[in-house]
Design a protein around this motif. Sequence first.
Motif, PDB file in Angstrom:
ATOM      1  N   LYS A   1       3.756   1.500   6.338  1.00 36.63           N
ATOM      2  CA  LYS A   1       4.228   2.821   5.770  1.00 36.63           C
ATOM      3  C   LYS A   1       4.505   1.562   4.118  1.00 36.63           C
ATOM      4  O   LYS A   1       4.643   2.526   3.178  1.00 36.63           O
ATOM      5  CB  LYS A   1       6.170   2.606   5.859  1.00 36.63           C
TER       6      LYS A   1
ATOM      7  N   LYS B   1       3.435   3.424   0.657  1.00 37.85           N
ATOM      8  CA  LYS B   1       4.845   3.932  -0.842  1.00 37.85           C
ATOM      9  C   LYS B   1       3.839   3.313  -1.304  1.00 37.85           C
ATOM     10  O   LYS B   1       4.004   3.414  -2.392  1.00 37.85           O
ATOM     11  CB  LYS B   1       6.093   2.949   0.206  1.00 37.85           C
TER      12      LYS B   1
ATOM     13  N   SER C   1      -1.819  13.767   2.412  1.00 36.50           N
ATOM     14  CA  SER C   1      -0.535  12.594   1.874  1.00 36.50           C
ATOM     15  C   SER C   1      -0.255  12.382   3.257  1.00 36.50           C
ATOM     16  O   SER C   1      -0.136  12.329   4.093  1.00 36.50           O
ATOM     17  CB  SER C   1       0.605  14.125   1.448  1.00 36.50           C
ATOM     18  N   TRP C   2       0.945  11.953   2.975  1.00 35.75           N
ATOM     19  CA  TRP C   2       1.436  11.528   4.274  1.00 35.75           C
ATOM     20  C   TRP C   2       3.917  12.175   4.544  1.00 35.75           C
ATOM     21  O   TRP C   2       4.062  11.794   3.017  1.00 35.75           O
ATOM     22  CB  TRP C   2       1.844   9.637   4.288  1.00 35.75           C
ATOM     23  N   HIS C   3       4.041  11.787   5.258  1.00 36.33           N
ATOM     24  CA  HIS C   3       5.991  12.100   5.081  1.00 36.33           C
ATOM     25  C   HIS C   3       6.075  11.528   6.209  1.00 36.33           C
ATOM     26  O   HIS C   3       5.499  11.772   7.622  1.00 36.33           O
ATOM     27  CB  HIS C   3       6.364  13.857   5.490  1.00 36.33           C
ATOM     28  N   ASP C   4       7.436  11.215   6.588  1.00 40.94           N
ATOM     29  CA  ASP C   4       8.071   9.862   8.295  1.00 40.94           C
ATOM     30  C   ASP C   4       6.604   9.754   8.046  1.00 40.94           C
ATOM     31  O   ASP C   4       6.417   8.703   7.974  1.00 40.94           O
ATOM     32  CB  ASP C   4       8.378  11.512   8.530  1.00 40.94           C
TER      33      ASP C   4
END
Length: 578
Positions: free
Chosen positions: A191, A195, A236-239
């Motif tokens: 993560k 980020k 892309s990424w999320h959570d």
Amino acid sequence: MSLPWRSSSLARPRTLSVLEGGIPFMRLAGFNLTPAKILRVQYKPTSVRMHWIDRAAKALLKRGKKHVIASGISVSGHIHIGHCNDVFIADGVRRALKELGGEGQAFWYADDFDPMRRIPWPLNEGELAERYKRYLGMPYINIPSPDSKYENFVDYFARPFIESLDDFGIEVKIYSGAKIYQSGKMAELTKTALKHANKIRAILNRYRSKPLPEGWLPYDALCERCGRLATTRSLSWHDNYVSYRCEGSDYVAGCGHEGEADFTKGQGKLTWRVEWPARWKLLGVTCEPFGKDHAVVGGSYDTGKLIAKQVFKCNAPYPVPYEWVSLKGRRMSSSEGVVFTLPQWLETAEPELLRYFIFRSKPMKAKEFDPGLALLDLYDEYDLVEQVHFGMVEASARRKKQFKRIYQLSQLRETPRRPVQRVPFRFATVLTQVMRDEKHAISVLISRGMLTDPSESDIKLAFRRLSCARNWVSKHAPERLRFKVAETLLTEAVQRLTKKQKQGLTQLAADLSSRDFTPIELHNHIYELAQRVGLKAPELFKAIYLALLGRESGPRAGNFISVLDKGFVISRFKEVAP
RNA sequence: GGGCCCGUAGCGCAGUCUGGCUAGCGCACCGGCCUUUUAAGCCGGGUGUCGAGGGUUCGAAUCCCUCCGGGCCCGCCA
């Protein structure tokens, strides 16, 4: 003689002759030296020539007392002795740290979640090649084993290596990259990396000719449809999810699938250049040996160092770069099958010798290994170092110090306190081909003075060496060093003997039964006998070898015959001229 | 384009970081030895412009600069 400046044990002058002979010489030569200058020369301490392993350990101790030393290899095929640098050095540093009063733990990390880029030998031959093609781009851990005795591809290639480590005195904890990802331990770090994708991209781009595109993510997702890792592009990424598309890579096509990978569940991995510093952080790595490929400017160590500092907020480990090992002049390569593995090593050479091979020279020095005749030299060299260690062979102080340390590092565990009795390997290669049984071998060794009042461990070592010698003869020795005593007299051999040669053998048989000979006496006797029957010595030697081996040359005759059963030799020689 | 390693006796190398004793080791080689050695012989022997040139130094294989030759790595991906 007492010298005032000798009070400090370190501040010994390098040599007395420099002092006594040097100064008058300098004066004669017209140099006007101030006393201070002379004193500086005199006070020069003996240079402390430290082994590079100790230098690394010392440098580490300056930073702290406790250390974690990492090593690891991508399981892309057979793990060979070139790869051993990694784990042997790591373990060596661990040991040196301990000796210097620090604490160290070493580990070996299997990069078993990397994708297969090339089918390694021996899976790239015949029908196997066809079978394994479909696994290109998949993580090693998900590829089946070619042999049902092993769980999978990784087990097949890594287990023989891992299981041998103990035999080489290596104490490391084993990690599996795949397991670490699956356990979720990398989730937080992943993560963080996601980020800071932009920052990472900027770092990597500093050294790239072709910059990474905008929106690039340091993550390789595992395609849930085709199971490939090398083919996906992260979008892309999320959570906890990275969305990807399976687009393909330069060596394998993608399936076009689009999906999401949960990075807390090992559904993908960080890209190598980011994974490495993430691992430093995760495991608290403070020292790591690695191959020269990573050591290059702009290589993964350089970028890893920056990523560690700027993204993961940790320091890069103390680096110990090392060169590669070549095998008979060819670069060792697991994918091409140019390999020599740890189990292979143990068949033909003692484990101490591999440690010696690695620790005897500086790590960035290219090493060349040849299991053929060159191995004999390695044995001799090791034995010599051992003898110097025990003071049985004279050496200069400097050399002795160097040898002693290398010898210690070559030991599996504790350094022996007493001199070790060794059977010269060259002799072992002969003995192993004629010995009848262990008892016989021992009696031969004792009669040769190679073993004196041997202890159980001396005998054990002797047999280990004999067993290595036997394997070496059958697997790596040139033909001329191999021989086999003919079970029966070969008629072809008899046909090649002249009348005089036959007479010589008959006479030799008679002499042998009339008295006992030491090997040397026997050897000399053969010369006398040759003269007596009017033969040139080489002719008689040839006859002996023909009768016993069926060929014209063999091991030193006196030696050889006295190792054989006397009755057998006598009857064989008599048989030649019935 | 960048980086690393190597260049020392016929061959393979150590020594270079931290300059200093007569430049060392293994193998090979040469000579001798037991009247004679094929594969544990024994004894003796170094056979060298330390790649080249320049610099620093009282002193350089060693430190600095330049060059030459050989090998490798990175610049895709470990």
